[in-house]
Motif scaffolding. Sequence first.
Motif, mmCIF file in Angstrom:
data_model
loop_
_atom_site.group_PDB
_atom_site.id
_atom_site.type_symbol
_atom_site.label_atom_id
_atom_site.label_comp_id
_atom_site.label_asym_id
_atom_site.label_seq_id
_atom_site.Cartn_x
_atom_site.Cartn_y
_atom_site.Cartn_z
ATOM 1 N N GLU A 109 -6.883 6.937 6.369
ATOM 2 C CA GLU A 109 -8.806 6.836 6.433
ATOM 3 C C GLU A 109 -9.262 5.369 6.053
ATOM 4 N N GLN A 110 -8.487 5.052 4.931
ATOM 5 C CA GLN A 110 -8.839 3.771 4.311
ATOM 6 C C GLN A 110 -8.252 2.432 4.909
ATOM 7 N N MET A 111 -7.238 2.696 5.819
ATOM 8 C CA MET A 111 -6.422 1.522 6.194
ATOM 9 C C MET A 111 -7.495 0.400 7.054
ATOM 10 N N THR A 112 -7.403 -0.848 6.570
ATOM 11 C CA THR A 112 -8.133 -1.839 7.138
ATOM 12 C C THR A 112 -7.334 -2.993 7.598
ATOM 13 N N GLY A 113 -6.051 -2.979 7.422
ATOM 14 C CA GLY A 113 -5.005 -3.984 7.932
ATOM 15 C C GLY A 113 -3.616 -3.311 7.568
ATOM 16 N N GLU A 138 0.758 -1.482 -0.055
ATOM 17 C CA GLU A 138 -0.011 0.127 0.068
ATOM 18 C C GLU A 138 0.962 1.487 0.238
#
Length: 418
Positions: free
Chosen positions: A386-390, A377
């Motif tokens: 804001e978009q980080m999920t892992g 990423e």
Amino acid sequence: MKPTRTLMMSSALALVTALPAFADLTAEQVLADQLRQMEEYGLKVTVTGQSRSGDTLVVEGLSTSVETPDANVTMTMAGATFRELGDGSVEVTYPEDFPVSMSGTSEDGEDFEMFISMSQSNTRVLVSGIPEEITYDVSSDSFSIDDIGFTAPEEAAEMDMDVSVQMNGLSGTMSFTGGGTIRDYTADLSLDSIRALISGAPEDEGTFNLAMEASDIDAAYSGRAAPQDLMGSFAKAVEAGNTTSGTATHGPLTYTISGDGPDGTFEFAAAVVSGEFDFNMDKDGLEYGTVSKDMTMSVGGEIIPLPPLTFKMAESGMRFAMPVVPSEEAQDFGLRLNLAGLEIDQMLWGMIDPAGQISRDPATLVIDLGGEVVMEEDIFAPEFAEQMTGAPGQINALNINQVLLTLAGAELTGEGAF
């Protein structure tokens, strides 16, 4: 002499004598180059009040606008005077007062307005060369930011904060080569001193003060400049063709942080005799290193249940390297921390070892790590948090190149790999 030969010799002589004229820079060309530098960051620039009288071009002001993920921002600033000196160069001078204003609308529709009051003394830029190979020679007795504040929204305008930054004795050169979209650049700048003061009183949070002063600053850097997004990530800038690397040094540096809050007063102060840092950013990654020599630090205040404490350090250094551009392939990373000659306040030693049986020689700490990581990423993207999920990637290898700790007469070492 034959007429044909005479004509050829006369034409050649005329061409040679005319060459300097082709190398002359015009005021409009210098203005266009400065606007280009702004536009390379995605700014939309508009010139206001442009007029020419004889060898002098006057620009009353500039207006720039940019769209960011969080707001649309417009900035206006004072202009400059461009005077052709008759030898192929152009002198650029600026008004003594140099106000800047910014306004815009945030993503949620809230309007904001802010101002920056700046001033300068004897700031002069001498521009020479041709548009494809242009050089800026800069000199300034002083340049300062005298105040920063908000006029809207109301809660921001009511913030009690003072900002002052002053730079003295600026000189140096910056050159651009290449007429295409991507240009090479080099810069060599020096600054006699810089001083910054920031103070404020946040509502119900007490007061704070920050002061910094440094002198004998020199910087040299080079790279390639390509169009990029001002609010974009390092990765996008590198992929567009931007690179940069350089070094900088400074002489004596001091800074203090103090405050008075609900829990009492606090103060931290540090003084460094000299320091240096280097940096590099390209498609292979970002690398940054810094070294500070002969540092003295003190900490105190009511929030610390001890009298003021003083620490000294002969040298402290830090270096890290990490990937910038995401890739499915493994890339190198590294981190090194070095604290040498750390002297702990004698009062603390007295509390720990009142009989003086433990060696109080200066301590040393070295941590040197390296390895490989797959960074999938773009962690520098504005929307990443804001978009980080892992996790943005995974560590494939971690090497402990060195661990060293010497303290109280004992030594700890280690190394390994995972």
